[in-house]
Design a protein around this motif. Structure first.
Motif, PDB file in Angstrom:
ATOM      1  N   GLN A 155      19.724  -5.241  -3.078  1.00 27.49           N
ATOM      2  CA  GLN A 155      20.097  -6.495  -2.438  1.00 27.49           C
ATOM      3  C   GLN A 155      21.557  -6.864  -2.667  1.00 27.49           C
ATOM      4  OE1 GLN A 155      17.150  -8.845  -4.581  1.00 27.49           O
ATOM      5  NE2 GLN A 155      16.064  -9.258  -2.659  1.00 27.49           N
ATOM      6  N   VAL A 156      22.224  -6.142  -3.546  1.00 29.30           N
ATOM      7  CA  VAL A 156      23.551  -6.561  -4.010  1.00 29.30           C
ATOM      8  C   VAL A 156      24.561  -6.629  -2.871  1.00 29.30           C
ATOM      9  CG1 VAL A 156      25.528  -5.892  -5.420  1.00 29.30           C
ATOM     10  CG2 VAL A 156      23.222  -5.834  -6.377  1.00 29.30           C
ATOM     11  N   ASP A 157      24.611  -5.605  -2.010  1.00 25.81           N
ATOM     12  CA  ASP A 157      25.588  -5.607  -0.924  1.00 25.81           C
ATOM     13  C   ASP A 157      25.381  -6.793   0.001  1.00 25.81           C
ATOM     14  OD1 ASP A 157      26.766  -3.339  -1.926  1.00 25.81           O
ATOM     15  OD2 ASP A 157      25.741  -1.966  -0.557  1.00 25.81           O
ATOM     16  N   GLN A 158      24.128  -7.100   0.296  1.00 28.40           N
ATOM     17  CA  GLN A 158      23.832  -8.227   1.177  1.00 28.40           C
ATOM     18  C   GLN A 158      24.235  -9.554   0.526  1.00 28.40           C
ATOM     19  OE1 GLN A 158      19.762  -8.398   2.490  1.00 28.40           O
ATOM     20  NE2 GLN A 158      20.143 -10.059   3.950  1.00 28.40           N
ATOM     21  N   ILE A 159      23.990  -9.661  -0.779  1.00 30.80           N
ATOM     22  CA  ILE A 159      24.364 -10.883  -1.499  1.00 30.80           C
ATOM     23  C   ILE A 159      25.878 -11.058  -1.507  1.00 30.80           C
ATOM     24  CG2 ILE A 159      24.439 -11.953  -3.783  1.00 30.80           C
ATOM     25  CD1 ILE A 159      21.674 -10.587  -4.225  1.00 30.80           C
ATOM     26  N   ILE A 160      26.608 -10.001  -1.784  1.00 25.94           N
ATOM     27  CA  ILE A 160      28.068 -10.082  -1.786  1.00 25.94           C
ATOM     28  C   ILE A 160      28.568 -10.546  -0.426  1.00 25.94           C
ATOM     29  CG2 ILE A 160      30.182  -8.718  -1.925  1.00 25.94           C
ATOM     30  CD1 ILE A 160      28.821  -7.054  -4.102  1.00 25.94           C
ATOM     31  N   SER A 161      27.952 -10.033   0.632  1.00 25.47           N
ATOM     32  CA  SER A 161      28.327 -10.451   1.975  1.00 25.47           C
ATOM     33  C   SER A 161      28.045 -11.937   2.190  1.00 25.47           C
ATOM     34  CB  SER A 161      27.556  -9.621   3.011  1.00 25.47           C
ATOM     35  OG  SER A 161      27.862 -10.044   4.321  1.00 25.47           O
ATOM     36  N   ARG A 162      26.882 -12.413   1.733  1.00 24.82           N
ATOM     37  CA  ARG A 162      26.540 -13.837   1.863  1.00 24.82           C
ATOM     38  C   ARG A 162      27.528 -14.710   1.085  1.00 24.82           C
ATOM     39  NH1 ARG A 162      21.068 -14.860   3.616  1.00 24.82           N
ATOM     40  NH2 ARG A 162      20.545 -13.084   4.971  1.00 24.82           N
ATOM     41  N   LEU A 163      27.923 -14.255  -0.084  1.00 27.96           N
ATOM     42  CA  LEU A 163      28.863 -15.029  -0.894  1.00 27.96           C
ATOM     43  C   LEU A 163      30.232 -15.107  -0.224  1.00 27.96           C
ATOM     44  CD1 LEU A 163      27.963 -13.711  -4.466  1.00 27.96           C
ATOM     45  CD2 LEU A 163      27.325 -15.902  -3.456  1.00 27.96           C
ATOM     46  N   ARG A 164      30.678 -14.001   0.333  1.00 28.23           N
ATOM     47  CA  ARG A 164      31.979 -13.989   0.994  1.00 28.23           C
ATOM     48  C   ARG A 164      31.975 -14.879   2.234  1.00 28.23           C
ATOM     49  NH1 ARG A 164      33.159  -7.491   0.232  1.00 28.23           N
ATOM     50  NH2 ARG A 164      33.991  -7.648  -1.901  1.00 28.23           N
ATOM     51  N   GLU A 165      30.846 -14.906   2.941  1.00 29.13           N
ATOM     52  CA  GLU A 165      30.730 -15.794   4.093  1.00 29.13           C
ATOM     53  C   GLU A 165      30.920 -17.252   3.696  1.00 29.13           C
ATOM     54  OE1 GLU A 165      26.925 -15.017   5.729  1.00 29.13           O
ATOM     55  OE2 GLU A 165      27.468 -13.047   6.555  1.00 29.13           O
ATOM     56  N   ARG A 166      30.542 -17.569   2.452  1.00 24.39           N
ATOM     57  CA  ARG A 166      30.643 -18.945   1.947  1.00 24.39           C
ATOM     58  C   ARG A 166      31.918 -19.171   1.132  1.00 24.39           C
ATOM     59  NH1 ARG A 166      25.611 -17.422   2.767  1.00 24.39           N
ATOM     60  NH2 ARG A 166      23.963 -18.946   3.246  1.00 24.39           N
ATOM     61  N   ASN A 167      32.816 -18.199   1.178  1.00 24.93           N
ATOM     62  CA  ASN A 167      34.081 -18.285   0.427  1.00 24.93           C
ATOM     63  C   ASN A 167      33.843 -18.480  -1.070  1.00 24.93           C
ATOM     64  OD1 ASN A 167      35.816 -18.036   2.726  1.00 24.93           O
ATOM     65  ND2 ASN A 167      35.368 -20.181   3.238  1.00 24.93           N
ATOM     66  N   ILE A 168      32.802 -17.851  -1.581  1.00 28.30           N
ATOM     67  CA  ILE A 168      32.499 -17.904  -3.010  1.00 28.30           C
ATOM     68  C   ILE A 168      33.101 -16.680  -3.685  1.00 28.30           C
ATOM     69  CG2 ILE A 168      30.669 -17.913  -4.744  1.00 28.30           C
ATOM     70  CD1 ILE A 168      28.894 -19.353  -2.733  1.00 28.30           C
ATOM     71  N   ALA A 169      34.027 -16.896  -4.583  1.00 26.54           N
ATOM     72  CA  ALA A 169      34.696 -15.799  -5.278  1.00 26.54           C
ATOM     73  C   ALA A 169      33.778 -15.198  -6.334  1.00 26.54           C
ATOM     74  CB  ALA A 169      35.977 -16.302  -5.932  1.00 26.54           C
ATOM     75  N   ILE A 170      33.802 -13.892  -6.461  1.00 25.41           N
ATOM     76  CA  ILE A 170      32.988 -13.185  -7.446  1.00 25.41           C
ATOM     77  C   ILE A 170      33.879 -12.776  -8.613  1.00 25.41           C
ATOM     78  CG2 ILE A 170      31.450 -11.248  -7.899  1.00 25.41           C
ATOM     79  CD1 ILE A 170      30.849 -11.201  -4.882  1.00 25.41           C
ATOM     80  N   GLN A 171      33.621 -13.359  -9.792  1.00 25.28           N
ATOM     81  CA  GLN A 171      34.414 -13.081 -10.986  1.00 25.28           C
ATOM     82  C   GLN A 171      33.745 -11.999 -11.835  1.00 25.28           C
ATOM     83  OE1 GLN A 171      37.326 -14.618 -11.209  1.00 25.28           O
ATOM     84  NE2 GLN A 171      36.951 -15.973  -9.471  1.00 25.28           N
TER      85      GLN A 171
END
Length: 298
Positions: A153-169
């Motif tokens: 699920q990780v790739d899909q989650i990263i995509s969802r986060l980027r759509e929401r402008n949520i930075a991944i630290q």
């Protein structure tokens, strides 16, 4: 660094252990310091797992699921927990599963997409994905939460986060924030040599009314006598930042041993460490032996 509410922190390794079966409640209750019997479905609590001496085998958030319980915590605890449960399971009917390699964690410091409640919550449907699970954790403060994702699920989650402008630290940045939040990490700040009260998470992790469990006699005796000789404290440091493991002294005596240290702001840093009884109180002062850094208990 100050955490932005749109930031999240990726943890590639967690301890995730399920205890499933008709006797799961009995087993988990007998080995944990907090009240788990009264947890409703999808409710949880923070707890220590203790041995017969009252020492901390692990430190977790534990959640009641439909057929048992899930333990979630810092990486490196699962095998010890599974062996501990197996050792004290005789006739009870329950199966223990280590799921560490199945999951990746994304930690958020912001208010989760579930109404906060007195008890920790566990829910499905994060970001509109039915099988994506969220869990309140206290790692970055009272409102922080953990998204538990399966590897595929990780790739899909990263995509969802980027759509929401949520930075991944990174995980390094996560530890920076949890040190500032004052949250101890099992395997870094605490281990199986520590008694639960030494970690100073009594209100969050220990029930003094739940009745018998393994190590309860030691925990109850310490509560009655108030004789813990060392305790985790948060320390503000001014000067050259020391490393984890550094000792702070006062009047020629070692009084604090630092376990986690991170830079803060204005030339200062923040640490977590074990203090002697003389330095439990906020405002207590100590310094490195070379006097290049002064620490004040927060």
């Amino acid at each position: 660094m100050t955490t932005n509410l749109n930031d999240c922190f990726r943890l590639n390794s967690l301890s995730v252990v399920d205890v499933i079966g008709v006797d799961a409640t009995v087993i988990v209750n007998n080995l944990t310091t907090n009240e788990v019997k009264t947890l409703q479905l999808n409710e949880g609590c923070e707890t220590f797992v203790t041995d017969v001496r009252g020492k901390s085998v692990g430190h977790f958030h534990v959640i009641r699921m439909e057929n048992g319980f899930r333990f979630v915590g810092p990486h490196g605890q699962s095998e010890r927990l599974a062996m501990h449960i197996d050792r004290y399971t005789i006739r009870e009917d329950a199966a223990v599963s280590i799921l560490d390699t199945k999951y990746v964690g994304f930690v958020f410091s912001s208010v989760p997409p579930q109404p906060p409640s007195e008890r920790l919550q566990y829910w499905n449907g994060v970001f509109g994905m039915d099988d994506l699970v969220g869990l309140h954790v206290r790692w970055l403060g009272a409102s922080s939460w953990l998204l538990i994702a399966e590897n595929d699920q990780v790739d899909q989650i990263i995509s969802r986060l980027r759509e929401r402008n949520i930075a991944i630290q990174t995980e390094k940045e996560f530890h920076h924030e949890r040190i500032i939040a004052g949250y101890p990490w099992y395997g870094i700040d605490i281990d199986d040599s520590n008694l639960p009260q030494e970690v100073d998470r009594n209100a969050e992790s220990i029930s003094f009314t739940k009745g018998c469990y393994l190590g309860q006699e030691t925990v109850a005796r310490l509560d009655a006598l108030g004789q813990v000789q060392r305790k985790l404290v948060q320390v503000e440091l001014d000067g050259i930042m020391p490393t984890a493991g550094a000792i702070l002294v006062s009047q020629g005596k070692q009084v604090i041993r630092l376990t986690s240290v991170t830079p803060f702001k204005d030339g200062k840093s923040v640490a977590i460490g074990f203090a002697r009884r003389t330095h439990f109180e906020p405002g207590s002062m100590a310094m490195t032996p070379d006097e290049t850094c002064v620490g004040k208990v927060m």
